[in-house]
Design a protein around this motif. Structure first.
Motif, PDB file in Angstrom:
ATOM      1  N   MET A   1      13.726 120.226  59.143  1.00 12.07           N
ATOM      2  CA  MET A   1      14.313 119.000  59.690  1.00 12.07           C
ATOM      3  C   MET A   1      13.657 117.783  59.062  1.00 12.07           C
ATOM      4  N   LYS A   2      14.491 116.777  58.775  1.00 17.51           N
ATOM      5  CA  LYS A   2      14.001 115.478  58.339  1.00 17.51           C
ATOM      6  C   LYS A   2      14.633 114.409  59.217  1.00 17.51           C
ATOM      7  N   ILE A   3      13.903 113.326  59.438  1.00 21.69           N
ATOM      8  CA  ILE A   3      14.452 112.221  60.223  1.00 21.69           C
ATOM      9  C   ILE A   3      14.299 110.916  59.447  1.00 21.69           C
ATOM     10  N   TYR A   4      15.193 109.977  59.728  1.00 24.46           N
ATOM     11  CA  TYR A   4      15.184 108.690  59.047  1.00 24.46           C
ATOM     12  C   TYR A   4      15.567 107.594  60.051  1.00 24.46           C
ATOM     13  N   PRO A   5      14.860 106.466  60.052  1.00 28.79           N
ATOM     14  CA  PRO A   5      15.293 105.337  60.877  1.00 28.79           C
ATOM     15  C   PRO A   5      16.443 104.609  60.196  1.00 28.79           C
ATOM     16  N   ILE A   6      17.503 104.362  60.933  1.00 29.47           N
ATOM     17  CA  ILE A   6      18.672 103.677  60.383  1.00 29.47           C
ATOM     18  C   ILE A   6      18.807 102.336  61.098  1.00 29.47           C
ATOM     19  N   GLU A   7      18.492 101.275  60.375  1.00 28.55           N
ATOM     20  CA  GLU A   7      18.511  99.928  60.949  1.00 28.55           C
ATOM     21  C   GLU A   7      19.921  99.362  60.831  1.00 28.55           C
ATOM     22  N   SER A   8      20.610  99.248  61.959  1.00 26.33           N
ATOM     23  CA  SER A   8      22.000  98.805  61.905  1.00 26.33           C
ATOM     24  C   SER A   8      22.161  97.313  62.147  1.00 26.33           C
ATOM     25  N   GLY A   9      21.060  96.618  62.448  1.00 25.15           N
ATOM     26  CA  GLY A   9      21.140  95.174  62.636  1.00 25.15           C
ATOM     27  C   GLY A   9      20.247  94.708  63.771  1.00 25.15           C
ATOM     28  N   ASN A  10      19.941  93.427  63.763  1.00 23.30           N
ATOM     29  CA  ASN A  10      19.105  92.817  64.804  1.00 23.30           C
ATOM     30  C   ASN A  10      19.894  91.766  65.563  1.00 23.30           C
ATOM     31  N   PHE A  11      19.531  91.583  66.822  1.00 25.82           N
ATOM     32  CA  PHE A  11      20.210  90.597  67.657  1.00 25.82           C
ATOM     33  C   PHE A  11      19.222  90.044  68.673  1.00 25.82           C
ATOM     34  N   LYS A  12      19.692  89.188  69.556  1.00 33.99           N
ATOM     35  CA  LYS A  12      18.851  88.605  70.595  1.00 33.99           C
ATOM     36  C   LYS A  12      19.585  88.665  71.939  1.00 33.99           C
ATOM     37  N   LEU A  13      18.800  88.814  73.002  1.00 32.42           N
ATOM     38  CA  LEU A  13      19.333  88.742  74.357  1.00 32.42           C
ATOM     39  C   LEU A  13      18.403  87.912  75.225  1.00 32.42           C
ATOM     40  N   GLY A  62      28.319  97.518  65.003  1.00 31.86           N
ATOM     41  CA  GLY A  62      29.387  97.495  64.021  1.00 31.86           C
ATOM     42  C   GLY A  62      29.690  96.073  63.579  1.00 31.86           C
ATOM     43  N   ASN A  63      30.833  95.895  62.904  1.00 33.30           N
ATOM     44  CA  ASN A  63      31.158  94.560  62.368  1.00 33.30           C
ATOM     45  C   ASN A  63      32.608  94.146  62.607  1.00 33.30           C
ATOM     46  N   LYS A  64      33.305  94.837  63.510  1.00 30.03           N
ATOM     47  CA  LYS A  64      34.733  94.561  63.671  1.00 30.03           C
ATOM     48  C   LYS A  64      35.047  93.495  64.716  1.00 30.03           C
ATOM     49  N   GLN A  65      34.054  93.109  65.538  1.00 27.43           N
ATOM     50  CA  GLN A  65      34.336  92.134  66.591  1.00 27.43           C
ATOM     51  C   GLN A  65      34.452  90.727  65.986  1.00 27.43           C
ATOM     52  N   SER A  66      34.892  89.788  66.800  1.00 23.35           N
ATOM     53  CA  SER A  66      35.133  88.426  66.325  1.00 23.35           C
ATOM     54  C   SER A  66      33.829  87.661  66.135  1.00 23.35           C
ATOM     55  N   GLU A  67      33.927  86.580  65.378  1.00 24.45           N
ATOM     56  CA  GLU A  67      32.764  85.704  65.185  1.00 24.45           C
ATOM     57  C   GLU A  67      32.286  85.156  66.528  1.00 24.45           C
ATOM     58  N   LYS A  68      33.215  84.849  67.411  1.00 26.61           N
ATOM     59  CA  LYS A  68      32.851  84.359  68.741  1.00 26.61           C
ATOM     60  C   LYS A  68      32.058  85.411  69.506  1.00 26.61           C
ATOM     61  N   PHE A  69      32.496  86.654  69.445  1.00 26.26           N
ATOM     62  CA  PHE A  69      31.796  87.745  70.131  1.00 26.26           C
ATOM     63  C   PHE A  69      30.358  87.868  69.636  1.00 26.26           C
ATOM     64  N   PHE A  70      30.200  87.940  68.318  1.00 24.53           N
ATOM     65  CA  PHE A  70      28.844  88.094  67.770  1.00 24.53           C
ATOM     66  C   PHE A  70      27.992  86.860  68.022  1.00 24.53           C
ATOM     67  N   GLY A  71      28.636  85.714  68.192  1.00 24.00           N
ATOM     68  CA  GLY A  71      27.897  84.492  68.482  1.00 24.00           C
ATOM     69  C   GLY A  71      27.112  84.565  69.776  1.00 24.00           C
ATOM     70  N   TYR A  72      27.561  85.391  70.703  1.00 28.52           N
ATOM     71  CA  TYR A  72      26.845  85.546  71.966  1.00 28.52           C
ATOM     72  C   TYR A  72      25.505  86.262  71.784  1.00 28.52           C
ATOM     73  N   TYR A  73      25.341  86.970  70.658  1.00 27.84           N
ATOM     74  CA  TYR A  73      24.187  87.848  70.486  1.00 27.84           C
ATOM     75  C   TYR A  73      23.249  87.421  69.362  1.00 27.84           C
ATOM     76  N   SER A  74      23.475  86.246  68.801  1.00 23.01           N
ATOM     77  CA  SER A  74      22.531  85.626  67.861  1.00 23.01           C
ATOM     78  C   SER A  74      22.013  86.627  66.826  1.00 23.01           C
ATOM     79  N   LEU A  75      22.923  87.201  66.066  1.00 19.72           N
ATOM     80  CA  LEU A  75      22.541  88.176  65.047  1.00 19.72           C
ATOM     81  C   LEU A  75      21.574  87.555  64.048  1.00 19.72           C
ATOM     82  N   TRP A  76      20.589  88.334  63.606  1.00 17.72           N
ATOM     83  CA  TRP A  76      19.617  87.829  62.647  1.00 17.72           C
ATOM     84  C   TRP A  76      19.167  88.973  61.742  1.00 17.72           C
ATOM     85  N   GLY A  77      18.596  88.608  60.596  1.00 16.49           N
ATOM     86  CA  GLY A  77      18.109  89.606  59.656  1.00 16.49           C
ATOM     87  C   GLY A  77      19.202  90.101  58.721  1.00 16.49           C
TER      88      GLY A  77
END
Length: 285
Positions: A1-13, A62-77
């Protein structure tokens, strides 16, 4: 077995929402807030390569939601799932199984994408089986008012419509040994109905993927429960069981949402279970 961290993005709450009744003067020491009271969070998925299986645990927003939706979560990185998979020599079409700890949008959003002409949605991992459990699926597809904004139909129904949805064969108790995917699963109900935590052996050590039972290292004290949890007192008892077992058996805890701490161990102290070590994936791979 091998494992890998998969960084799918950063956000803020909001830090207050992430720590519930815990005062900011306390949680701000471990999870410092910005001027808008927001704290850094990650969507750190896990890739497990085991024989012929390539299992992705959770998928981020993911990346399919609207710009307004992602705006609520302050994506960074600059992290994203495809770039992280490619870093280890993989493509999303290589994934054989997508294991979803639960179906809130920040865990399942990346499972579904727009189709080619953006007229509808399709599974983002065309060769994969998608795994949840029947209790949680029914909970998510008929959501209560409190969680309705976190269970988005466009993240859920396309996996069923494509015939890629599968249910873990859960027994009556909340600890399933040797599931269909080869690892154990702890079912917990405080955050949401039948969230699933993978627990497995790796290089003679026990690893547990914490999902939303333990969001960050700052959440280790038993009463530090997120305001998002549907059954906070149940979370308290589930954390007590989980963290005491992790301390007694020296588990490595893989943190999905802690932007700055990837892996931790915990120990018993006079004040209860507390942080022991902070590790990185590179320390154990």
């Amino acid at each position: 077995m091998k494992i890998y961290p998969i960084e799918s993005g950063n956000f803020k709450l909001d830090g207050g929402a992430m720590f519930g009744v815990v005062p900011k003067s306390i949680w701000n020491k471990t999870n410092p807030a910005d001027a808008n009271n927001l704290i850094d969070l990650a969507a750190r998925c896990l890739l497990i390569e085991d024989g012929n299986k390539l299992i992705l645990v959770d998928t981020g927003m993911g990346n399919k939601q609207s710009e307004k939706f992602f705006g609520y979560y302050s994506l960074w990185g600059s992290h994203n799932l495809d770039k992280s998979l490619a870093h280890y020599g993989f493509h999303r079409d290589d994934i054989t199984d997508v294991f979803l700890t639960h179906l809130h949008f920040d865990h399942s959003g990346g499972a579904i994408q727009w189709n080619k002409d953006r007229t509808g949605y399709e599974p983002a991992f065309k060769n994969a089986k998608y795994w949840t459990n029947q209790n949680h699926w029914e909970w998510a597809t008929n959501p209560n008012p409190r969680e309705k904004a976190s269970f988005l139909k466009e993240n859920l129904l396309p996996m069923q419509e494509a015939g890629q949805l599968h249910f873990i064969n859960r027994k009556e108790n909340n600890y399933l040994e040797n599931s269909e995917l080869g690892f154990d699963i702890l079912f917990v109900d405080g955050h949401t109905e039948k969230q699933m935590l993978p627990i497995f052996k790796y290089k003679n050590q026990t690893l547990a993927y914490c999902a939303d039972l333990l969001a960050t290292a700052g959440h280790i004290p038993i009463p530090y429960v997120m305001g998002y949890d549907t059954r906070p007192l149940l979370t308290v008892s589930e954390k007590e069981y989980f963290l005491n077992r992790a301390a007694n058996e020296n588990w490595l805890l893989l943190l999905e949402h802690d932007a700055h701490n990837e892996i931790i161990t915990v120990q018993n102290t006079e004040k209860g279970v507390r942080l022991n070590e902070i590790l990185k994936y590179e320390d154990i791979l």
